[in-house]
Design a protein around this motif. Structure first.
Motif, short mmCIF file in Angstrom:
data_model
loop_
_atom_site.label_atom_id
_atom_site.label_comp_id
_atom_site.label_asym_id
_atom_site.label_seq_id
_atom_site.Cartn_x
_atom_site.Cartn_y
_atom_site.Cartn_z
N ARG A 192 -6.26 4.71 -8.60
CA ARG A 192 -6.65 3.33 -8.92
C ARG A 192 -5.70 2.40 -8.19
O ARG A 192 -4.50 2.45 -8.39
N MET A 193 -6.27 1.50 -7.37
CA MET A 193 -5.45 0.55 -6.62
C MET A 193 -6.23 -0.74 -6.39
O MET A 193 -7.46 -0.74 -6.43
N TYR A 194 -5.48 -1.79 -6.09
CA TYR A 194 -6.09 -3.01 -5.59
C TYR A 194 -5.18 -3.58 -4.53
O TYR A 194 -4.00 -3.26 -4.44
N SER A 195 -5.77 -4.43 -3.69
CA SER A 195 -5.02 -5.07 -2.61
C SER A 195 -5.14 -6.58 -2.77
O SER A 195 -6.24 -7.12 -2.71
N ALA A 196 -4.02 -7.23 -2.97
CA ALA A 196 -4.01 -8.69 -3.04
C ALA A 196 -4.32 -9.29 -1.67
O ALA A 196 -4.84 -10.40 -1.57
N ARG A 197 -4.04 -8.55 -0.60
CA ARG A 197 -4.27 -9.03 0.77
C ARG A 197 -5.75 -9.12 1.12
O ARG A 197 -6.20 -10.04 1.76
N GLU A 202 -3.41 0.49 -15.69
CA GLU A 202 -3.31 -0.54 -14.65
C GLU A 202 -3.34 0.10 -13.25
O GLU A 202 -2.64 1.08 -13.02
N PRO A 203 -4.11 -0.45 -12.33
CA PRO A 203 -4.10 0.10 -10.97
C PRO A 203 -2.83 -0.30 -10.24
O PRO A 203 -2.21 -1.31 -10.54
N TYR A 204 -2.45 0.53 -9.27
CA TYR A 204 -1.36 0.16 -8.38
C TYR A 204 -1.78 -1.06 -7.57
O TYR A 204 -2.96 -1.19 -7.19
N MET A 205 -0.83 -1.91 -7.24
CA MET A 205 -1.05 -2.91 -6.20
C MET A 205 -0.53 -2.26 -4.91
O MET A 205 0.64 -1.90 -4.82
N LEU A 206 -1.42 -2.07 -3.94
CA LEU A 206 -1.03 -1.50 -2.66
C LEU A 206 -0.48 -2.61 -1.77
O LEU A 206 -1.19 -3.56 -1.45
N LEU A 207 0.78 -2.49 -1.40
CA LEU A 207 1.39 -3.45 -0.49
C LEU A 207 1.26 -2.99 0.95
O LEU A 207 1.05 -3.79 1.85
N SER A 208 1.40 -1.69 1.15
CA SER A 208 1.31 -1.13 2.50
C SER A 208 0.94 0.33 2.41
O SER A 208 1.57 1.09 1.68
N GLY A 209 -0.09 0.72 3.14
CA GLY A 209 -0.48 2.12 3.28
C GLY A 209 -0.24 2.49 4.73
O GLY A 209 0.89 2.52 5.20
N TYR A 210 -1.35 2.72 5.46
CA TYR A 210 -1.21 2.99 6.89
C TYR A 210 -0.74 1.73 7.61
O TYR A 210 -1.16 0.62 7.28
N ARG A 211 0.14 1.94 8.58
CA ARG A 211 0.56 0.85 9.48
C ARG A 211 0.37 1.30 10.91
O ARG A 211 0.86 2.37 11.30
N SER A 212 -0.30 0.50 11.69
CA SER A 212 -0.43 0.79 13.12
C SER A 212 0.95 0.63 13.76
O SER A 212 1.81 -0.08 13.23
#
Length: 188
Positions: free
Chosen positions: A45-50, A107-117
């Motif tokens: 479970r995650m969400y992205s504020a971005r 509560e889902p995680y807030m993903l700040l950064s996963g894969y980065r180019s």
């Protein structure tokens, strides 16, 4: 989509999930699934504020990764700055899910950064000393996560209990780094 053999073993991850099942079993709300014979599942479970996106999905059932679910997780964890997607190392997803289970939160995680180019990593590295030149984010093997209901210390403790990879505490920025690299910890 098969995880590589370096870092955490399949047995260690299965042990972490078994530990979460045992710790979750005593509560009635969690026990209902065991009583009904719901089987062994893994959920993220995650969400992205971005991006404004949310994901709540079962990605593994009875020993098998669900191909379409893994594809959605890969898309969700993409480099939001460039829209580049990679195949995330499933060991990292497993560590994230096991740590989430250990914390017993909905509560889902807030993903700040996963894969980065490489381009994004170089840009971030130019702005901050805390970004590794050969970051595991560029290999799809790391995630930076936050929970509103748990402290950085609690999240790091749960991730470290999985003994699956690196755990970085970034208390000043209120997030925890989880990866499937060598077992180690840092930060405060």
């Amino acid at each position: 989509m098969t995880p590589t053999t370096s870092g955490i073993s399949r047995r260690a991850l299965l042990g972490a999930f078994a530990a979460t099942a045992v710790s979750a079993a005593p509560t009635f709300s969690n026990a209902a699934g065991f009583i009904k014979g719901a089987g062994d599942i893994r959920r993220i479970r995650m969400y992205s504020a971005r991006t404004g996106e949310r994901i709540d999905m079962i990605y593994w059932v009875e020993g098998d990764y669900i191909k379409d679910a893994v594809k959605e997780v890969n898309h969700f964890m993409r480099d939001w700055r460039t829209n580049d997607i990679t195949s995330m190392d499933l060991r990292t997803i497993d560590i994230m899910a096991a740590a989430h289970n250990l914390m017993d939160v909905k509560e889902p995680y807030m993903l700040l950064s996963g894969y980065r180019s490489p381009k994004t990593n170089a840009m971030l590295r130019a702005r901050s000393r805390g970004v590794a030149k050969n970051s595991l984010h560029m290999k799809g093997q790391a995630a930076d996560l936050r929970l509103g209901s748990r402290s950085v210390g609690q999240m790091a403790q749960a991730a470290a209990a999985c003994r699956g990879g690196g755990v970085g505490k970034y208390s000043g920025s209120n997030f925890v780094h989880m990866d499937c690299g060598p077992v180690r910890s840092w930060g405060g």
